[in-house]
Design a protein around this motif. Structure first.
Motif, mmCIF file in Angstrom:
data_model
loop_
_atom_site.group_PDB
_atom_site.id
_atom_site.type_symbol
_atom_site.label_atom_id
_atom_site.label_comp_id
_atom_site.label_asym_id
_atom_site.label_seq_id
_atom_site.Cartn_x
_atom_site.Cartn_y
_atom_site.Cartn_z
ATOM 1 N N LYS A 167 -37.929 52.863 23.628
ATOM 2 C CA LYS A 167 -37.149 51.620 23.631
ATOM 3 C C LYS A 167 -36.598 51.433 22.221
ATOM 4 N N ASP A 169 -34.719 49.412 20.844
ATOM 5 C CA ASP A 169 -34.646 48.076 20.265
ATOM 6 C C ASP A 169 -36.012 47.466 19.989
ATOM 7 N N SER A 170 -37.083 48.199 20.283
ATOM 8 C CA SER A 170 -38.425 47.657 20.087
ATOM 9 C C SER A 170 -38.944 47.976 18.693
ATOM 10 N N TYR A 172 -41.882 48.323 17.972
ATOM 11 C CA TYR A 172 -43.155 49.031 18.150
ATOM 12 C C TYR A 172 -42.983 50.419 18.771
ATOM 13 N N ARG A 173 -41.768 50.921 18.774
ATOM 14 C CA ARG A 173 -41.546 52.205 19.454
ATOM 15 C C ARG A 173 -42.241 53.366 18.739
ATOM 16 N N LEU A 200 -43.368 47.124 25.400
ATOM 17 C CA LEU A 200 -42.993 47.192 23.990
ATOM 18 C C LEU A 200 -42.669 48.613 23.543
ATOM 19 N N GLY A 201 -42.758 49.562 24.480
ATOM 20 C CA GLY A 201 -42.476 50.949 24.125
ATOM 21 C C GLY A 201 -43.569 51.605 23.310
ATOM 22 N N GLN A 395 -47.738 39.951 24.180
ATOM 23 C CA GLN A 395 -46.387 40.440 23.884
ATOM 24 C C GLN A 395 -45.657 39.499 22.928
ATOM 25 N N LEU A 399 -44.428 40.490 19.091
ATOM 26 C CA LEU A 399 -43.015 40.399 18.734
ATOM 27 C C LEU A 399 -42.802 39.416 17.580
#
Length: 403
Positions: A167, A169-170, A172-173, A200-201, A395, A399
């Motif tokens: 992801k 745009d996350s 936490y990727r 969250l990927g 979550q 974030l």
């Protein structure tokens, strides 16, 4: 309602009976029994619930009769709202139970919906145990996994590696989640967090650790209450970093929370720990042991002697510990200034096994700790009572932390 019996965990209900016989068996014997209950792992989970009856649907041409409801002993756990696993046949079989359908105070029984029988014949079950586990494997939870092995100081231990879709745009990727289960449980307990980490990927690693019945036992076959198991989490962090992770978030349930806190404090790779997410954690072992000695009516001096048997080298012969456990180091209400990363604690106010009071106190003492209370759930079953709220809480917190 029948008194809820203790399964695998901290202190057996029989301690109270033992305390009543102090004059006969001696102070040291009772204190040793008490101390061993804290550090000696159970041989196997106890199936402490009677199956009183099972109801079935009308026969189907293709499937025959399908279990639709089960009647069990009424306890605080079996009366709690939510969705739960039910192990039977000595743990070999598993069913998923839904909400309470009926409660009979006169018969001290509760009837719950049967959502699915994953393995075994529920019609033949006579006993079982309720569990927070709702999926025994990642695949049954709807996720592909890889079986990997961690080279712990005590030997090779199995773990599940569950990769997430990239992801972009996350935030936490490139962060891995290291999942640490609680005392008497297995890594299946941690699968409840998958919806959050996958959204969250975050790739997740669901580990076993020494003496948990899946990993090799410690040399003394005793729990370290987090004082030794943190080394296994350190190994897991090293595994993640070697495979592309830039940092990690540690998730811990019950004693897994104590383990995660020790890893934050002592791990070689502690600089890679971004945050902790803890569910019903044992954040203060001195307070927790004192609490259990009180509810089991153990005289203060015998409770204190039990603590000494765990923490003093000269008395470890009573517990079989290879080395004493520094309980003060495991008691964060006495050292809140040593919290070094953001910590989210989710804890039910109805938890009578590991009371939320210590978690709440720690949040007041440390600006890095956020405490989110849940209601109604028994120990580490906040997700089971309200999975949407649990998922959203974690979550949203992660974030916000990233921002």
């Amino acid at each position: 309602m029948k008194r809820e019996k203790w399964g695998p965990g901290l202190i057996g209900a029989a301690v109270g009976a033992g305390a009543a016989t102090v004059g006969l068996v001696g102070s040291a014997s009772v204190s040793a029994y008490f101390a061993r209950k804290v550090v000696v792992p159970p041989k196997k989970p106890i199936e402490n619930l009677k199956v009183l009856s099972v109801d079935f649907s009308s026969p189907d041409i293709t499937e025959g009769q399908v279990p639709t409801a089960i009647r069990l002993d009424a306890t605080r756990a079996t009366l709690a709202p939510g969705t739960y696993g039910f192990y039977f046949d000595g743990g070999a079989s598993f069913a998923l139970l839904g909400e309470v359908l009926a409660y009979s105070p006169r018969e001290e029984s509760v009837t719950r919906a049967v959502l699915k029988v994953i393995k075994g014949n529920l019609a033949e079950a006579t006993r079982g145990r309720l569990s927070g586990v709702v999926s025994p494997t990642p695949e049954l939870a709807g996720y592909d996994s890889e079986d990997v092995s961690l080279e712990l100081p005590v030997g090779q231990a199995p773990a599940w590696l569950i990769r997430a879709d990239d992801k972009a745009d996350s935030p936490y990727r490139k962060t891995w989640a290291i999942m640490v289960h609680g005392m008497g449980a297995t890594r299946a307990e941690t699968l409840r967090a998958l919806e959050t980490t996958q959204a969250l990927g975050m790739t997740s690693l669901h580990i076993s650790y020494r003496t948990d019945r899946e990993a090799p036992a410690a040399g003394d076959n005793r729990y370290g209450l987090g004082f030794t198991e943190w080394e296994d989490v350190d190994t897991a962090i090293e595994f993640a970093l070697a495979r592309g992770a830039e940092d990690v978030v540690l998730f811990g349930w019950s004693m897994g929370g104590a383990i995660a806190l020790q890893a934050m404090d002592r791990a070689r790779h502690r600089a890679a720990i971004r945050a902790l997410v803890l569910d019903g954690p044992a954040v203060d072992w001195l307070e927790l042991i004192q609490y259990h000695s009180e509810i089991n009516k153990l005289p203060l001096r015998l409770g204190e002697l039990g603590i000494s048997m765990i923490s003093k080298a000269a008395l470890k012969v009573f517990t079989g510990l290879e080395k004493p456990i520094d309980l003060a180091r495991l008691s964060w209400n006495r050292r809140p200034e040593d919290i070094s990363v953001p910590v989210l604690i989710i804890h039910s106010l109805a938890d009578t096994f590991v009371p939320a009071s210590s978690s709440k106190k720690l949040a007041k003492q440390s600006p890095l700790v956020d405490f989110v209370p849940f209601a109604q759930a028994t120990h580490t079953r906040e997700w089971n009572v309200d999975p949407q709220l649990w998922t959203k809480t974690v979550q949203d917190w992660l974030l916000a932390l990233a921002r």
